[in-house]
Design an enzyme around this catalytic site. Structure first.
Site, PDB file in Angstrom:
ATOM      1  N   LYS A  35      22.357 -14.019   6.292  1.00 46.67           N
ATOM      2  CA  LYS A  35      22.018 -13.513   7.499  1.00 46.67           C
ATOM      3  C   LYS A  35      22.179 -14.377   8.750  1.00 46.67           C
ATOM      4  O   LYS A  35      22.155 -15.694   8.454  1.00 46.67           O
ATOM      5  CB  LYS A  35      20.625 -12.848   7.709  1.00 46.67           C
ATOM      6  CG  LYS A  35      20.146 -12.442   6.473  1.00 46.67           C
ATOM      7  CD  LYS A  35      20.459 -10.854   6.514  1.00 46.67           C
ATOM      8  CE  LYS A  35      19.974  -9.916   5.366  1.00 46.67           C
ATOM      9  NZ  LYS A  35      20.367  -8.486   5.187  1.00 46.67           N
ATOM     10  N   HIS A  73      26.946  -2.777  -4.444  1.00 50.37           N
ATOM     11  CA  HIS A  73      25.909  -2.427  -3.427  1.00 50.37           C
ATOM     12  C   HIS A  73      25.945  -1.009  -3.059  1.00 50.37           C
ATOM     13  O   HIS A  73      27.013  -0.094  -3.222  1.00 50.37           O
ATOM     14  CB  HIS A  73      26.217  -2.969  -2.065  1.00 50.37           C
ATOM     15  CG  HIS A  73      25.012  -3.296  -1.129  1.00 50.37           C
ATOM     16  ND1 HIS A  73      24.430  -1.796  -0.478  1.00 50.37           N
ATOM     17  CD2 HIS A  73      24.375  -3.920  -0.803  1.00 50.37           C
ATOM     18  CE1 HIS A  73      23.614  -2.239   0.249  1.00 50.37           C
ATOM     19  NE2 HIS A  73      23.123  -3.282   0.054  1.00 50.37           N
TER      20      HIS A  73
END
EC number: 4.1.1.39
Length: 414
Positions: free
Chosen positions: A154, A273
């Site tokens: 992140k 994902h």
């Protein structure tokens, strides 16, 4: 109503579907159930002359059972059996096109949700399945007896490739097994994919040399077209990366199956994902439950898939989550309606998929995650690592300490 056949005995080779059906007011359940079976198999809106040129009895879907849902008005679970010959071998794409392709827009229905599918061995054996599976992955990594640890880098968008690589290094050096590209990191102006792959590879090899452990970073190969996706996967393999990643719902089952075959042939692990799944799976009366998407993924191929956390920021009910986690990992799963499993599923020898728990979790959740998901899982701490008050490196040290402590306490029965 020839598609409603309550006397039908299902065959071992049939694909069975359980639909949660809400008919329009005034439409009888039997009529609506027959319409579901017809529209998702051989039926059309009228009788056609060419019906006489084939054996509809052999090819039609059959609605063989309808049960009202307790506590819900005008809601039914409809069971449909599909003959195996309706489906192309080894094609999840074709299976979903047939079963859920058209019927969900049907006028006679107010809402329709596919809750579960029973995939017979006769069909599942036509698929390669996961490139490697749980045991081979552990052997490749030489890591046993505990959950594997991951971290999503992140902020998910905006970092340069060099700074991205620095964050990867800090996380892996501290003790994590994996770091991860976010699902929407592909090849944007601020960080092109080739630059990212190179800096990440440098971080991988540096952290491996310093820790003596095998490390991985899920390099997201998802791209705008299949050729570009394969080019990225090939480059990752040439760099010596152990694992690549794909967004299987936005990328599509056809692309995913191609990538899974490449990964098995070339020794790459494949992380999956599920971006976009909630668009399909979140509504309780319409769409498709995630357990069906999970079964589709196991057939199409993937070694990891995000499967919900039960304890973090994203929705997931415990029993139901454990139900589809078992459908991903185990060989044989008994029917259990309390866990949302409508059919006994036998995967025969198809490798299992490791469920990934990600989304708002941190070290305080580790005892619960270890208890709920067990050793065959990958808890991923993005904010839980990069948001540590002392910095990224202490954050990445905290996670292995937490998992080892939790596993030790569990093993000692405390």
């Amino acid at each position: 109503l020839t598609y409603y056949t309550p006397e039908y005995k299902t065959k071992d080779t049939d694909i069975l579907g359980a639909f949660r059906m809400t008919p329009q007011p005034g439409v009888p359940a039997e009529e609506a159930g027959a319409a579901v079976a017809a529209e998702s198999s051989t039926g059309t809106w009228t009788t056609v002359w060419t019906d006489g040129l084939t054996s509809l009895d052999r090819y039609k879907g059959r609605c063989y059972d309808i049960e009202p849902v307790a506590g819900e008005e005008n809601q039914y679970i409809v069971y449909v059996a599909y003959p195996l010959d309706l489906f192309e071998e080894g094609s999840v794409t074709n299976m979903f096109t047939s079963i859920v392709g058209n019927v969900f827009g049907f006028k006679a229905l107010r809402a329709l949700r596919l809750e579960d599918l029973r995939i017979p061995p006769a069909y599942s054996k036509t698929f390669q399945g996961p490139p490697h599976g749980i045991q081979v992955e552990r052997d490749k990594l030489n890591k046993y007896g505990r959950p594997l640890l991951g971290c999503t880098i992140k902020p998910k968008l905006g970092l340069s490739a060099k700074n991205y690589g620095r964050a990867v290094y800090e996380c892996l050096r501290g003790g994590l097994d994996f770091t991860k590209d976010d699902e929407n990191v592909n090849s944007q102006p601020f960080m092109r994919w080739r630059d990212r792959f190179l800096f990440v590879a440098e971080a991988l090899f540096k952290s491996q040399a310093e820790t003596g452990e095998i490390k991985g970073h899920y390099l997201n190969a998802t791209a705008g077209h299949c050729e570009e996706m394969m080019k990225r996967a090939i480059f990752a393999r040439e760099l010596g990366a152990p694992i690549v990643m794909h967004d299987y719902l936005t990328g599509g089952f056809t692309a995913n199956t191609s990538l899974a075959h490449y990964c098995r042939d070339n020794g790459l692990l494949l992380h999956i994902h599920r971006a976009m799944h909630a668009v399909i799976s979140r509504q309780k009366i319409h769409g498709m439950h995630f357990r069906v998407l999970a079964k589709g993924l196991r057939m199409s191929g993937g070694d990891h898939i995000h499967g919900g956390t039960v304890v973090g920021k994203l929705e997931g009910e415990r029993e139901v989550t454990l139900g589809f986690v078992d459908l991903l990992r185990d060989d044989f799963i008994e029917k259990d309606r309390n866990r949302g499993i409508y059919f006994t599923q036998d995967w025969v020898s198809m490798p299992g998929v490791i469920p990934v728990a990600s989304g708002g979790i941190h070290v305080w959740h580790m005892p619960a995650l270890t208890e709920i998901l067990g050793d065959e899982s990958v808890p991923q701490f993005g904010g839980g690592t990069l948001g540590h008050p002392w910095g990224i490196a202490p954050g990445s040290v905290a996670n292995p300490v937490a998992v080892e402590t939790s596993v030790q306490l569990r093993n000692e029965g405390r």
